[in-house]
Design a protein around this motif. Structure first.
Motif, short mmCIF file in Angstrom:
data_model
loop_
_atom_site.label_atom_id
_atom_site.label_comp_id
_atom_site.label_asym_id
_atom_site.label_seq_id
_atom_site.Cartn_x
_atom_site.Cartn_y
_atom_site.Cartn_z
N CYS A 13 44.81 19.55 64.55
CA CYS A 13 46.21 19.96 64.41
C CYS A 13 47.10 18.83 63.89
N SER A 14 46.83 17.62 64.31
CA SER A 14 47.71 16.51 63.90
C SER A 14 47.54 16.17 62.42
N ASP A 15 46.49 16.68 61.76
CA ASP A 15 46.31 16.45 60.33
C ASP A 15 47.03 17.49 59.46
N CYS A 16 47.43 18.59 60.05
CA CYS A 16 48.03 19.70 59.28
C CYS A 16 49.49 19.42 58.94
N ILE A 17 49.86 19.76 57.73
CA ILE A 17 51.25 19.63 57.29
C ILE A 17 52.19 20.40 58.22
N PRO A 18 51.87 21.63 58.64
CA PRO A 18 52.80 22.34 59.52
C PRO A 18 53.09 21.67 60.86
N SER A 19 52.29 20.69 61.26
CA SER A 19 52.56 20.00 62.52
C SER A 19 53.23 18.65 62.31
N ASP A 20 53.61 18.34 61.08
CA ASP A 20 54.24 17.05 60.76
C ASP A 20 55.72 17.09 61.15
N SER A 21 56.02 16.68 62.36
CA SER A 21 57.40 16.77 62.87
C SER A 21 58.38 15.94 62.05
N GLU A 22 57.92 14.83 61.50
CA GLU A 22 58.81 14.01 60.66
C GLU A 22 59.25 14.79 59.42
N LEU A 23 58.33 15.50 58.80
CA LEU A 23 58.66 16.31 57.63
C LEU A 23 59.76 17.31 57.96
N PHE A 24 59.64 18.01 59.07
CA PHE A 24 60.60 19.05 59.41
C PHE A 24 61.93 18.46 59.85
N SER A 25 61.90 17.30 60.44
CA SER A 25 63.14 16.60 60.78
C SER A 25 63.89 16.21 59.50
N LEU A 26 63.14 15.73 58.51
CA LEU A 26 63.75 15.36 57.23
C LEU A 26 64.33 16.58 56.52
N ILE A 27 63.62 17.69 56.57
CA ILE A 27 64.11 18.93 55.96
C ILE A 27 65.42 19.35 56.62
N GLN A 65 61.41 28.07 53.01
CA GLN A 65 60.02 28.50 53.19
C GLN A 65 59.16 27.38 53.76
N ILE A 66 59.42 26.16 53.34
CA ILE A 66 58.71 25.02 53.92
C ILE A 66 59.05 24.91 55.40
N ARG A 67 60.31 25.06 55.73
CA ARG A 67 60.74 25.00 57.13
C ARG A 67 59.99 26.03 57.98
N LYS A 68 59.75 27.20 57.42
CA LYS A 68 59.06 28.27 58.16
C LYS A 68 57.59 27.97 58.42
N LEU A 69 57.03 26.97 57.76
CA LEU A 69 55.64 26.58 58.00
C LEU A 69 55.47 25.85 59.33
N LYS A 70 56.55 25.37 59.88
CA LYS A 70 56.50 24.50 61.06
C LYS A 70 55.72 25.14 62.21
N CYS A 71 54.85 24.34 62.77
CA CYS A 71 54.06 24.72 63.94
C CYS A 71 54.52 23.82 65.09
N ASN A 72 55.05 24.41 66.13
CA ASN A 72 55.63 23.63 67.22
C ASN A 72 54.63 23.10 68.24
N ARG A 73 53.45 23.71 68.26
CA ARG A 73 52.43 23.25 69.21
C ARG A 73 51.05 23.72 68.73
N PRO A 74 50.01 23.07 69.20
CA PRO A 74 48.65 23.42 68.78
C PRO A 74 48.30 24.87 69.12
N CYS A 75 47.41 25.44 68.34
CA CYS A 75 47.02 26.84 68.58
C CYS A 75 46.33 27.00 69.93
N GLN A 76 45.67 25.96 70.42
CA GLN A 76 45.04 26.04 71.74
C GLN A 76 46.09 26.19 72.84
#
Length: 156
Positions: A13-27, A65-76
């Motif tokens: 999960c930490s490798d996925c773009i949707p879990s990159d919290s810095e990216l979404f903060s910048l957006i 649309q990029i913002r909507k990719l955000k994943c707030n927590r792991p799927c587990q």
């Protein structure tokens, strides 16, 4: 590493773009700044001399649309797509993830991911062998565009 970061399909999960919290903060910061300075009006003005600014509204749609990719927590932990067919399949079989399934190499549910994540099958084998907590340091590149072509770097 925390086994909750091992998704049902065997991705980290930490490798996925949707879990990159810095990216979404910048957006979010960029979007707020653009609104604060009324950049939409500026883009309209600039479009008179630079046709690329005519696409500003498209830029905003893509940003959203990029913002909507955000994943707030792991799927587990109930994150990711709620209707993920891989999660549903693993759950129906009582598995923690695809690595427990003996039919994973032929699974068509993983086919789309295989086109994006070239090492997913190797990772599933690795997770099956060492467990969902201990495979992280042995994983390979996440996305296909991160894979280094060894022919370009023969010294590697």
């Amino acid at each position: 590493m925390n086994s909750n970061l091992t998704s049902f399909c065997g991705l980290c999960c930490s490798d996925c773009i949707p879990s990159d919290s810095e990216l979404f903060s910048l957006i979010d910061s960029l979007d707020k700044k653009l609104q604060d300075i009324q950049f939409e009006q500026y883009a309209e003005l600039k479009s008179e001399t630079n046709e690329h600014f005519n696409d500003y509204s498209t830029f905003l749609v893509v940003l959203d649309q990029i913002r909507k990719l955000k994943c707030n927590r792991p799927c587990q932990l109930e994150g990711g797509k709620p209707n993920c067919t891989i999660r549903v399949c693993a759950g129906e079989k009582g598995f923690s993830g695809c690595w427990e399934c003996e039919n994973r190499k032929d699974c068509t549910l993983l086919d789309r991911l295989r086109t994006i994540h070239p090492h997913i099958d190797e990772h599933l084998d690795l997770i099956n062998r060492v467990g969902p907590s201990d495979w992280f340091d042995m994983r390979k590149e996440h996305y296909r565009w991160q894979v280094v072509d060894r022919r370009d770097n023969p010294s590697d």
